[in-house]
Design an enzyme around this catalytic site. Structure first.
Site, short mmCIF file in Angstrom:
data_model
loop_
_atom_site.label_atom_id
_atom_site.label_comp_id
_atom_site.label_asym_id
_atom_site.label_seq_id
_atom_site.Cartn_x
_atom_site.Cartn_y
_atom_site.Cartn_z
N GLU A 12 -4.31 72.40 47.05
CA GLU A 12 -2.73 73.13 46.65
C GLU A 12 -2.82 73.24 45.21
OE1 GLU A 12 -0.19 69.43 49.11
OE2 GLU A 12 -1.15 68.54 47.13
N GLY A 78 3.68 66.92 56.58
CA GLY A 78 4.47 66.72 57.64
C GLY A 78 5.93 66.23 58.12
N ILE A 152 0.36 59.74 58.41
CA ILE A 152 1.23 59.38 59.66
C ILE A 152 0.75 60.73 60.73
CG2 ILE A 152 3.41 59.42 60.71
CD1 ILE A 152 2.75 57.00 58.64
N MET A 172 2.63 62.03 50.56
CA MET A 172 1.90 60.72 49.79
C MET A 172 1.83 60.58 48.90
SD MET A 172 -1.52 60.24 52.40
CE MET A 172 -2.15 59.32 51.97
N GLU A 173 3.02 60.81 48.07
CA GLU A 173 2.42 61.58 46.76
C GLU A 173 4.53 61.65 45.71
OE1 GLU A 173 -0.97 62.64 48.10
OE2 GLU A 173 0.64 63.61 48.46
N ASP A 196 2.15 69.83 59.32
CA ASP A 196 2.29 69.22 60.28
C ASP A 196 3.31 68.94 61.07
OD1 ASP A 196 1.93 66.71 60.39
OD2 ASP A 196 0.93 67.39 58.16
#
Length: 229
Positions: A12, A78, A152, A172-173, A196
């Site tokens: 990233e 996602g 997930i 997640m952040e 995704d």
């Protein structure tokens, strides 16, 4: 004024490091930080590692140790909202933590006493993002981003997060970075490119589209840096 640009994974921030100048690498607290310049602006780039604990630590150090006055997050997410497709850009209109659960004590999901379910980004940075999108002819979508320490890839869990928080995307952040910035009164902006669909195919999609999606997000963030005063 130093501007922090944060990602979660090496993939990233690699597109960022390819475009900036005068890079100075600093190793600190089991991580690596890159001081650099872009179009005359001082920036500090880092990837936190995956998850809320690591991103909390890294965001805090970017502000407290490196003196960054604004923080931009560039990464992937996602999709929960079915209107979001792989490669789409979404910025957080607000963020929540979907796996924070003390409902046994009568509190709603995502809430702890003296906390709040949602944290909001800086309005001025949101306006800059919209200006960049308009100038580039890019469709930039806003939505609720849910954060948790889980990748997930389950339709039922995805649906629960959507129904509980009204979320459009998951990662997640973001919430933990937002929490740090909110507490320290540092303007922030969270941008994600969809990698995704957070379903049973998520792990396959993520690997295939991570690099492409991360570059889309990184390029947009650098265009924002150029317009920040």
């Amino acid at each position: 004024m130093k501007i922090a640009i944060l990602g979660a994974m090496p993939e990233e921030i690699e597109p960022l490091l390819e475009r900036v100048e005068d890079i100075v690498r600093i190793d600190y607290a089991n991580n690596t930080y890159y001081k650099a310049k872009y179009k005359g602006k001082e920036i500090v780039i880092a990837y936190s590692k995956i998850g809320c604990a690591f991103s909390t630590l890294t965001a805090t150090l970017l502000i407290e140790k490196f003196g960054c006055k604004k923080l931009l997050f560039s990464g992937v997410a996602g999709a929960i909202n079915n209107d979001l497709k792989i490669g789409d850009l979404i910025f957080a209109t607000k963020l929540c933590k979907h796996d924070l659960d003390i409902t046994a004590f009568g509190h709603p999901h995502g809430f702890v006493p003296e906390g709040k379910v949602f944290i909001y980004p800086d309005d001025e940075l949101v306006d800059i993002a919209k200006e960049v999108a308009n100038s580039k002819g890019i469709e930039l979508k806003g939505g609720i981003i849910a954060t948790g320490d889980q990748f997930i890839h389950d339709n039922s869990k995805k649906e629960w997060i959507r129904e509980t928080f009204g979320a459009d995307a998951i990662e997640m952040e973001g919430y933990s970075v937002a929490l740090v910035c909110d507490a320290l009164d540092v303007p922030f902006f969270i941008l994600r490119a969809i990698s995704d669909s957070a379903n049973s195919e998520a792990s396959f999609d993520f690997d295939e589209f991570l690099e492409k999606s991360a570059k889309i997000s990184a390029d947009f963030i650098l265009d924002m840096v150029e317009k920040i005063n």
